[in-house]
Motif scaffolding. Structure first.
Motif, PDB file in Angstrom:
ATOM      1  N   SER A  52       8.011 -10.262 -11.012  1.00  0.00           N
ATOM      2  CA  SER A  52       8.288 -11.609 -11.496  1.00  0.00           C
ATOM      3  C   SER A  52       8.667 -11.487 -12.966  1.00  0.00           C
ATOM      4  O   SER A  52       8.559 -10.414 -13.552  1.00  0.00           O
ATOM      5  CB  SER A  52       7.064 -12.509 -11.324  1.00  0.00           C
ATOM      6  OG  SER A  52       6.703 -12.624  -9.960  1.00  0.00           O
ATOM      7  N   GLY A  53       9.126 -12.584 -13.557  1.00  0.00           N
ATOM      8  CA  GLY A  53       9.438 -12.477 -14.976  1.00  0.00           C
ATOM      9  C   GLY A  53      10.425 -13.506 -15.477  1.00  0.00           C
ATOM     10  O   GLY A  53      10.635 -14.566 -14.858  1.00  0.00           O
ATOM     11  N   PHE A  54      11.062 -13.155 -16.611  1.00  0.00           N
ATOM     12  CA  PHE A  54      11.890 -14.096 -17.347  1.00  0.00           C
ATOM     13  C   PHE A  54      13.195 -13.429 -17.779  1.00  0.00           C
ATOM     14  O   PHE A  54      13.213 -12.262 -18.156  1.00  0.00           O
ATOM     15  CB  PHE A  54      11.156 -14.583 -18.596  1.00  0.00           C
ATOM     16  CG  PHE A  54       9.765 -15.070 -18.327  1.00  0.00           C
ATOM     17  CD1 PHE A  54       9.539 -16.374 -17.920  1.00  0.00           C
ATOM     18  CD2 PHE A  54       8.674 -14.226 -18.466  1.00  0.00           C
ATOM     19  CE1 PHE A  54       8.260 -16.826 -17.660  1.00  0.00           C
ATOM     20  CE2 PHE A  54       7.388 -14.668 -18.214  1.00  0.00           C
ATOM     21  CZ  PHE A  54       7.172 -15.980 -17.804  1.00  0.00           C
ATOM     22  N   ALA A  55      14.278 -14.183 -17.720  1.00  0.00           N
ATOM     23  CA  ALA A  55      15.565 -13.773 -18.277  1.00  0.00           C
ATOM     24  C   ALA A  55      15.927 -14.793 -19.349  1.00  0.00           C
ATOM     25  O   ALA A  55      15.950 -16.002 -19.084  1.00  0.00           O
ATOM     26  CB  ALA A  55      16.640 -13.729 -17.191  1.00  0.00           C
ATOM     27  N   ILE A  56      16.181 -14.308 -20.556  1.00  0.00           N
ATOM     28  CA  ILE A  56      16.435 -15.180 -21.706  1.00  0.00           C
ATOM     29  C   ILE A  56      17.843 -14.914 -22.214  1.00  0.00           C
ATOM     30  O   ILE A  56      18.155 -13.797 -22.641  1.00  0.00           O
ATOM     31  CB  ILE A  56      15.420 -14.913 -22.837  1.00  0.00           C
ATOM     32  CG1 ILE A  56      13.992 -14.944 -22.284  1.00  0.00           C
ATOM     33  CG2 ILE A  56      15.589 -15.911 -23.966  1.00  0.00           C
ATOM     34  CD1 ILE A  56      13.019 -14.099 -23.050  1.00  0.00           C
ATOM     35  N   LEU A  84      15.910 -24.405 -23.810  1.00  0.00           N
ATOM     36  CA  LEU A  84      14.873 -24.612 -24.814  1.00  0.00           C
ATOM     37  C   LEU A  84      15.513 -24.680 -26.196  1.00  0.00           C
ATOM     38  O   LEU A  84      16.376 -23.847 -26.519  1.00  0.00           O
ATOM     39  CB  LEU A  84      13.863 -23.461 -24.797  1.00  0.00           C
ATOM     40  CG  LEU A  84      12.850 -23.424 -23.653  1.00  0.00           C
ATOM     41  CD1 LEU A  84      12.100 -22.105 -23.664  1.00  0.00           C
ATOM     42  CD2 LEU A  84      11.868 -24.591 -23.763  1.00  0.00           C
ATOM     43  N   PRO A  85      15.105 -25.614 -27.042  1.00  0.00           N
ATOM     44  CA  PRO A  85      15.663 -25.706 -28.399  1.00  0.00           C
ATOM     45  C   PRO A  85      14.994 -24.720 -29.357  1.00  0.00           C
ATOM     46  O   PRO A  85      14.592 -25.075 -30.466  1.00  0.00           O
ATOM     47  CB  PRO A  85      15.355 -27.160 -28.779  1.00  0.00           C
ATOM     48  CG  PRO A  85      14.079 -27.461 -28.069  1.00  0.00           C
ATOM     49  CD  PRO A  85      14.156 -26.720 -26.758  1.00  0.00           C
ATOM     50  N   VAL A  86      14.879 -23.468 -28.902  1.00  0.00           N
ATOM     51  CA  VAL A  86      14.189 -22.427 -29.659  1.00  0.00           C
ATOM     52  C   VAL A  86      15.053 -21.174 -29.633  1.00  0.00           C
ATOM     53  O   VAL A  86      15.629 -20.843 -28.588  1.00  0.00           O
ATOM     54  CB  VAL A  86      12.798 -22.125 -29.047  1.00  0.00           C
ATOM     55  CG1 VAL A  86      12.068 -21.062 -29.857  1.00  0.00           C
ATOM     56  CG2 VAL A  86      11.967 -23.400 -28.965  1.00  0.00           C
ATOM     57  N   PRO A  87      15.187 -20.447 -30.752  1.00  0.00           N
ATOM     58  CA  PRO A  87      15.996 -19.221 -30.751  1.00  0.00           C
ATOM     59  C   PRO A  87      15.504 -18.217 -29.711  1.00  0.00           C
ATOM     60  O   PRO A  87      14.296 -18.119 -29.460  1.00  0.00           O
ATOM     61  CB  PRO A  87      15.806 -18.676 -32.174  1.00  0.00           C
ATOM     62  CG  PRO A  87      15.447 -19.871 -32.993  1.00  0.00           C
ATOM     63  CD  PRO A  87      14.652 -20.761 -32.080  1.00  0.00           C
ATOM     64  N   PRO A  88      16.425 -17.456 -29.106  1.00  0.00           N
ATOM     65  CA  PRO A  88      16.043 -16.517 -28.050  1.00  0.00           C
ATOM     66  C   PRO A  88      15.001 -15.495 -28.487  1.00  0.00           C
ATOM     67  O   PRO A  88      14.123 -15.129 -27.702  1.00  0.00           O
ATOM     68  CB  PRO A  88      17.371 -15.835 -27.693  1.00  0.00           C
ATOM     69  CG  PRO A  88      18.419 -16.783 -28.119  1.00  0.00           C
ATOM     70  CD  PRO A  88      17.882 -17.500 -29.316  1.00  0.00           C
ATOM     71  N   LYS A  89      15.069 -15.013 -29.727  1.00  0.00           N
ATOM     72  CA  LYS A  89      14.131 -13.982 -30.173  1.00  0.00           C
ATOM     73  C   LYS A  89      12.701 -14.512 -30.176  1.00  0.00           C
ATOM     74  O   LYS A  89      11.758 -13.793 -29.805  1.00  0.00           O
ATOM     75  CB  LYS A  89      14.505 -13.485 -31.568  1.00  0.00           C
ATOM     76  CG  LYS A  89      13.682 -12.277 -32.016  1.00  0.00           C
ATOM     77  CD  LYS A  89      14.123 -11.749 -33.355  1.00  0.00           C
ATOM     78  CE  LYS A  89      13.402 -10.443 -33.696  1.00  0.00           C
ATOM     79  NZ  LYS A  89      11.934 -10.518 -33.540  1.00  0.00           N
ATOM     80  N   ARG A  90      12.513 -15.767 -30.574  1.00  0.00           N
ATOM     81  CA  ARG A  90      11.161 -16.326 -30.576  1.00  0.00           C
ATOM     82  C   ARG A  90      10.614 -16.476 -29.161  1.00  0.00           C
ATOM     83  O   ARG A  90       9.433 -16.239 -28.904  1.00  0.00           O
ATOM     84  CB  ARG A  90      11.154 -17.670 -31.304  1.00  0.00           C
ATOM     85  CG  ARG A  90      11.443 -17.553 -32.794  1.00  0.00           C
ATOM     86  CD  ARG A  90      11.170 -18.843 -33.524  1.00  0.00           C
ATOM     87  NE  ARG A  90      11.509 -18.741 -34.944  1.00  0.00           N
ATOM     88  CZ  ARG A  90      11.338 -19.718 -35.822  1.00  0.00           C
ATOM     89  NH1 ARG A  90      10.845 -20.878 -35.419  1.00  0.00           N
ATOM     90  NH2 ARG A  90      11.680 -19.547 -37.084  1.00  0.00           N
ATOM     91  N   VAL A  91      11.467 -16.897 -28.249  1.00  0.00           N
ATOM     92  CA  VAL A  91      11.039 -17.011 -26.848  1.00  0.00           C
ATOM     93  C   VAL A  91      10.680 -15.634 -26.304  1.00  0.00           C
ATOM     94  O   VAL A  91       9.653 -15.454 -25.636  1.00  0.00           O
ATOM     95  CB  VAL A  91      12.144 -17.662 -25.999  1.00  0.00           C
ATOM     96  CG1 VAL A  91      11.711 -17.748 -24.533  1.00  0.00           C
ATOM     97  CG2 VAL A  91      12.496 -19.046 -26.526  1.00  0.00           C
TER      98      VAL A  91
END
Length: 719
Positions: A649-653, A547-554
């Motif tokens: 379930s979830g997300f790893a950034i 994603l072209p978005v900084p990790p903190k925003r995600v």
């Protein structure tokens, strides 16, 4: 996350029919048990037998078809089922029993014959390749003088072929062992999926007729346990390697320029030329040509005393839990020394571990190593790892640990200063292109990630040990014991997510065909009588993308309950309310929450969600799982959380990745975010059920829809 009622999936055959030799087999099956029972014994046989008509009573075609149909649904009928079936078909219960026994034996024989043929063909292929390599090596000539080529003069490609051939041979042996252990389990599809990076492509439309094509998650510890403990003759060499590694680690930790230099990512790395001059005697021998060196050093002050830190590092279960985002599985194979004076001073263990990045696109790094703990004369403690691959000459390692570990210095007020060193040699050529910049930067497996994880986990542990309940934790949490139990449940949830999302060899990911979206990988897991997991067939699905978005925003978007209805299909647009909040550290993103989804449909029962979010400079996680209201009330009252069923379930950034134009990383987070989305879904409550086409298609649509919603929302908010 889901239950079985959300899917329409017919039960499929437990043992698929094999048409090969079917006519012959059906003729055999059609013989009545009477002909076996009425055959004369050796003592009763007539010495002068006369030809007579055999008294065979064959099963009718209708009886055979009915029993075959029943076999597909239930190959092991009980007494009651056999009686009902015999009554319907006009047979004796014993005839039905023997028919099913014969059918099971036939299916097992066919399965074993098929698997043996596959393994034999693979072995023959490897032998032929090996012969070609031997002939090529025998005829190899030196490009300079034309004489025979020595090993060191062989080209890189030739040596790589030898290494690859040996690795494939070892893989065949390992799969043969697994096949022998798991009789009746389909090994054919698992064989192609056991490599660290799966390349099996299968269209979703094929799942109806090939239900066994989805890979299965094996027990990680079972695969680790297949490694043998060291032989007695090797133990003196292990001690020698450990002592040398300890000396090297302490010197590396205290050295400065020119041994250590700063790279473009503001991390310290080894000057390889200076390292070779400083440590000319290398216990592991020269670096294999197929491997490249990775080294890094980082320091941190953590809120934990040195005694507890040593306990964590020397206890494989605590170590695996604290570093669950990095250690996908680990096992202590043998303890050679427990230490002296009641502590770990002088303790030496032989271990096996697999290190990961939370994405199925990055192959794990397997290591067989010794871990040595020693108190230094100045009171500083050191824990060092060193690979023991030289003791397994037939094994071709794709990752070796040179002297790696940490020095721990006691500070006032119970704090500790930790200096961490990672020095490995690894073959990382199969890393997916979008993760290659991250791996090359050292952020994926380097010392910075280890110390950042340790610092965050020490803060979490300090929070869990707090006796008082902070003001922000009030609401449904009414006791300190309930708070600790909720944190313990969340810890198990995060560990389950992290150990199931990577490319561990305990996983057999199968990649679905890409249809206008990112590749989705799936695998299944059977759960039976496992505390903390619902029984049945669980389908795991994961995908990774940039994603072209900084990790903190995600991270802030995904952890915020107010934005959950923008991506979570389960919320159905309902209001999400936070019922409890436990802070886990200095960063407000490190917390455990209990959420309630107030559905807009009044006929639906309100749902509770347990969620933990955690972040540091090297990565972030948002992990969640639906929880039963009754079970959660027990936990909040101080009850045992180990028996609460969870499917996390979830997300790893992860930070960085290629820039918008595919350029290199300049600063941490400058290139955007690498996001892994992983779901675990209960598709059938019966562990013996088969995966259906509908289940796979629904999960595939669910994860792709979630990904598209996240992309739209975070890119919109970033603009």
């Amino acid at each position: 996350m889901f239950d079985a009622n959300m899917f329409d999936h017919p039960h499929m055959a437990v043992c698929p029919e094999n048409d090969l030799g079917k006519a012959k087999d059906d003729e055999y099956e059609s013989k009545s048990v009477t002909e076996i029972m009425e055959a004369p014994s050796g003592d009763d046989q007539d010495p002068n037998p006369r030809p007579k008509k055999k008294g065979y009573r064959r099963h009718t075609q209708h009886q055979i078809e009915e029993m075959q149909a029943f076999f597909k649904q239930c190959p092991h009928p009980d007494d009651k089922q056999r009686k009902e079936l015999s009554h319907e078909l006009g047979l004796e219960p014993l005839q039905v029993k023997f028919w099913f026994q014969n059918k099971r034996t036939q299916m097992k024989t066919q399965h074993e014959r098929h698997e043996n043929a596959i393994l034999k063909a693979e072995n023959e292929k490897l032998r032929a390749e090996n012969s070609r390599y031997k002939e090529a090596l025998t005829n190899a000539t030196c490009p300079h003088c034309g004489g025979p080529a020595a090993l060191g003069e062989m080209s890189f490609d030739e040596q790589h072929l030898r290494i690859e051939n040996a690795r494939l041979r070892e893989e065949i042996d390992r799969i043969s062992g697994i096949a022998a252990k798991y009789v009746g389990k389909s090994v054919t599809s698992s064989y192609s999926n056991l490599s660290s990076l799966n390349t099996n492509h299968a269209g979703v439309g094929n799942y109806g007729s090939q239900s066994g094509i989805v890979g299965e998650m094996y027990g990680g510890k079972d695969l680790c346990r297949s490694l043998p403990a060291p032989a007695d003759a090797d133990k003196p060499m292990i001690v020698e390697l450990a002592v040398a590694a300890m000396e090297e680690l302490t010197r590396l930790a205290q050295a400065g320029d020119p041994l250590w230099v700063t790279n473009n990512h503001h991390s310290e790395i080894l000057n390889e030329d200076e390292y070779l001059r400083t440590f000319p005697t290398r216990g592991l021998g020269p670096k294999p040509l197929a491997l490249k060196s990775e080294s890094s050093r980082e320091s941190v002050v953590v809120i934990m005393n040195h005694i507890n830190l040593i306990d964590i590092l020397m206890d494989v279960n605590q170590w695996s839990t604290v570093f669950c985002g990095i250690v996908s599985r680990a096992l202590t194979l043998e303890v050679l020394s427990t230490g002296v004076a009641g502590n770990y001073n002088g303790a030496l263990q032989v271990m096996s571990a697999e290190f990961q990045v939370p994405s199925p696109l990055v192959p794990t790094r397997e290591n067989y190593f010794g871990r040595y703990c020693k108190q230094q004369p100045d009171g500083i403690w050191a824990v060092v790892d060193v690979s023991l691959d030289n003791l397994r000459p037939s094994s071709i390692s794709r990752s070796r640990r040179r002297a790696s570990g940490c020095l721990i210095q006691e500070l006032p007020n119970g704090y500790s200063k930790v200096t961490w060193i990672e020095h490995v040699e690894v073959d990382d050529r199969t890393v997916h292109s979008i993760y290659r910049p991250l791996v090359n930067s050292g952020l994926a497996f380097g010392a910075k990630r280890w110390v950042a994880t340790l610092d965050r986990q020490c803060e979490r542990l300090a929070s869990s040990l707090a006796n008082n309940i902070p003001a922000g934790d009030l609401r449904v949490i009414t006791s300190g014991e309930g708070r600790k139990c909720m944190l313990k449940l969340a810890e198990r949830m995060v560990m389950s997510y992290c150990t199931g999302v990577g490319a561990s060899t305990a996983h057999a990911w199968t990649m679905l065909s890409a249809t206008g979206c990112d590749d989705v990988r799936v695998m299944t897991r059977k759960s039976t009588d496992e505390p903390g997991r619902p029984p049945g067939i669980v389908l795991c699905a994961a995908t990774s993308f940039w994603l072209p978005v900084p990790p903190k925003r995600v991270f802030d978007f995904l952890r915020d309950e107010n934005s959950r209805n923008e991506w979570d299909i389960l919320s159905n647009g309902g209001l999400v309310q936070e019922l409890a909040h436990i802070a886990n550290g200095r960063d407000p993103g490190n917390c455990v929450s209990l959420l309630r989804v107030n559905s807009t449909n009044s006929s639906q029962t309100n749902m509770l969600i347990l969620q933990e979010s955690c972040t540091d400079s090297t990565g972030s996680y948002v992990v969640y799982a639906p929880v039963d209201i009754v079970a959660m009330n027990v936990v909040l009252s101080g009850g045992d959380p180990d028996y609460v069923a969870l499917l996390p379930s979830g997300f790893a950034i992860l930070p960085d990745g290629p820039g918008l134009n595919g350029g290199p990383i300049i600063d941490v987070g400058s290139g955007g975010s690498l996001l892994t989305v992983a779901f675990q879904i209960l598709v059938d409550s019966a562990p013996t059920a088969k995966l259906s086409l509908g289940s796979v298609a629904t999960v595939n649509s669910l994860i792709k829809c979630t990904v598209e919603r996240i992309k739209v929302a975070v890119i919109r908010d970033n603009n």
